[in-house]
Each structure stands twice: as C-alpha cells, then as structure tokens.
Design a protein around this motif. Structure first.
Motif, PDB file in Angstrom:
ATOM      1  N   ARG A 162       0.634  -1.174  -0.094  1.00 19.18           N
ATOM      2  CA  ARG A 162      -0.003   0.043  -0.207  1.00 19.18           C
ATOM      3  C   ARG A 162       1.046   1.325  -0.027  1.00 19.18           C
ATOM      4  O   ARG A 162       0.693   2.269  -0.665  1.00 19.18           O
ATOM      5  CB  ARG A 162      -0.973  -0.139   1.134  1.00 19.18           C
ATOM      6  CG  ARG A 162      -1.969   1.028   1.206  1.00 19.18           C
ATOM      7  CD  ARG A 162      -1.660   2.345   2.079  1.00 19.18           C
ATOM      8  NE  ARG A 162      -0.864   2.096   3.260  1.00 19.18           N
ATOM      9  CZ  ARG A 162      -1.506   1.973   4.558  1.00 19.18           C
ATOM     10  NH1 ARG A 162      -2.758   1.975   4.750  1.00 19.18           N
ATOM     11  NH2 ARG A 162      -0.688   1.842   5.680  1.00 19.18           N
ATOM     12  N   ASP A 163       1.906   1.121   0.605  1.00 19.09           N
ATOM     13  CA  ASP A 163       2.903   2.337   1.137  1.00 19.09           C
ATOM     14  C   ASP A 163       3.226   2.788  -0.218  1.00 19.09           C
ATOM     15  O   ASP A 163       3.959   3.931  -0.666  1.00 19.09           O
ATOM     16  CB  ASP A 163       3.734   2.187   2.115  1.00 19.09           C
ATOM     17  CG  ASP A 163       3.383   2.193   3.538  1.00 19.09           C
ATOM     18  OD1 ASP A 163       1.960   2.617   3.612  1.00 19.09           O
ATOM     19  OD2 ASP A 163       4.084   1.779   4.405  1.00 19.09           O
TER      20      ASP A 163
ATOM     21  N   ASP B  47      -2.597   6.511  -0.029  1.00 18.78           N
ATOM     22  CA  ASP B  47      -3.940   7.160   0.637  1.00 18.78           C
ATOM     23  C   ASP B  47      -5.028   5.924   0.939  1.00 18.78           C
ATOM     24  O   ASP B  47      -6.062   6.522   1.586  1.00 18.78           O
ATOM     25  CB  ASP B  47      -4.661   8.353  -0.210  1.00 18.78           C
ATOM     26  CG  ASP B  47      -3.476   9.459  -0.179  1.00 18.78           C
ATOM     27  OD1 ASP B  47      -2.779   9.497   0.635  1.00 18.78           O
ATOM     28  OD2 ASP B  47      -3.463  10.107  -1.269  1.00 18.78           O
ATOM     29  N   LYS B  48      -4.885   4.659   0.533  1.00 22.38           N
ATOM     30  CA  LYS B  48      -5.867   3.598   0.477  1.00 22.38           C
ATOM     31  C   LYS B  48      -5.828   3.141   2.200  1.00 22.38           C
ATOM     32  O   LYS B  48      -4.975   2.992   2.556  1.00 22.38           O
ATOM     33  CB  LYS B  48      -5.550   2.555  -0.502  1.00 22.38           C
ATOM     34  CG  LYS B  48      -6.257   1.333  -0.361  1.00 22.38           C
ATOM     35  CD  LYS B  48      -5.932   0.446  -1.270  1.00 22.38           C
ATOM     36  CE  LYS B  48      -6.800  -0.817  -1.518  1.00 22.38           C
ATOM     37  NZ  LYS B  48      -7.925  -0.252  -2.537  1.00 22.38           N
ATOM     38  N   SER B  49      -6.972   3.004   2.482  1.00 19.13           N
ATOM     39  CA  SER B  49      -7.193   2.525   3.831  1.00 19.13           C
ATOM     40  C   SER B  49      -7.270   0.812   3.687  1.00 19.13           C
ATOM     41  O   SER B  49      -8.097   0.700   2.632  1.00 19.13           O
ATOM     42  CB  SER B  49      -8.533   2.956   4.423  1.00 19.13           C
ATOM     43  OG  SER B  49      -8.903   2.247   5.461  1.00 19.13           O
TER      44      SER B  49
END
Length: 90
Positions: free
Chosen positions: A76-77, A82-84
């Motif tokens: 994700r990083d 910005d994704k939860s």
C-alpha cells in the motif's frame, strides 16, 4: 506509472507455492485496481521474496515469513499511500 507489478519468488524445494499463492490472492483482492500484474516466480534455496516494481519489500531470510497485513501495508505504501486497509490498519 498507472499500474504496479508485484512478484512473489518462492522456493519450490520447500514447497512454498501454497503460501505464495495465498499471499498473491490476498494482494490481488486488496489492490485489484492498483496492480496490473502479480507474478509467482519459482526459485530454490529457501527463497521467499516479495517485490513491488522490482524493489524488494520483504525477504524471508532477513525478516522471516511475513504476515499478510505487514505485506499489505508495505505494498500500500508504494502503490496507493492514501488507501485505507480497513481492519488491517489496527
């Protein structure tokens, strides 16, 4: 770059394909719009390495086997900061 590539290299001698396939499924489910490719790469010698766009983000030799949530955070990083991740964030 519009899409990202993840590669999971796993040891065939150790029979880690099921573990690699399960992690691949977790990542594809979580990042279905951010990833354009997820590859499983057979290897030998106890290898279990996860790469995002050719950058090593997890190496079993240095870090042990990953928990899926740890790998999801690292992916994700790099692909969608910005994704939860929902419950995986806790």
């Amino acid at each position: 770059m519009t899409g990202h590539r993840v590669q999971i290299e796993y040891c065939t001698q150790c029979r880690w394909l099921p573990r690699a396939a399960w992690l691949a499924q977790e990542l594809l489910t979580t990042f279905e719009t951010e990833l354009t490719e997820l590859a499983l790469k057979p290897g030998t010698g106890g290898v279990f390495v996860v790469r995002v766009d050719d950058e090593v983000i997890w190496d079993r030799r240095e870090q042990g086997f990953p928990e899926p949530t740890a790998v999801k955070r690292l992916v994700r990083d790099r692909v969608a900061p910005d994704k939860s991740l929902g419950h995986s964030e806790r």
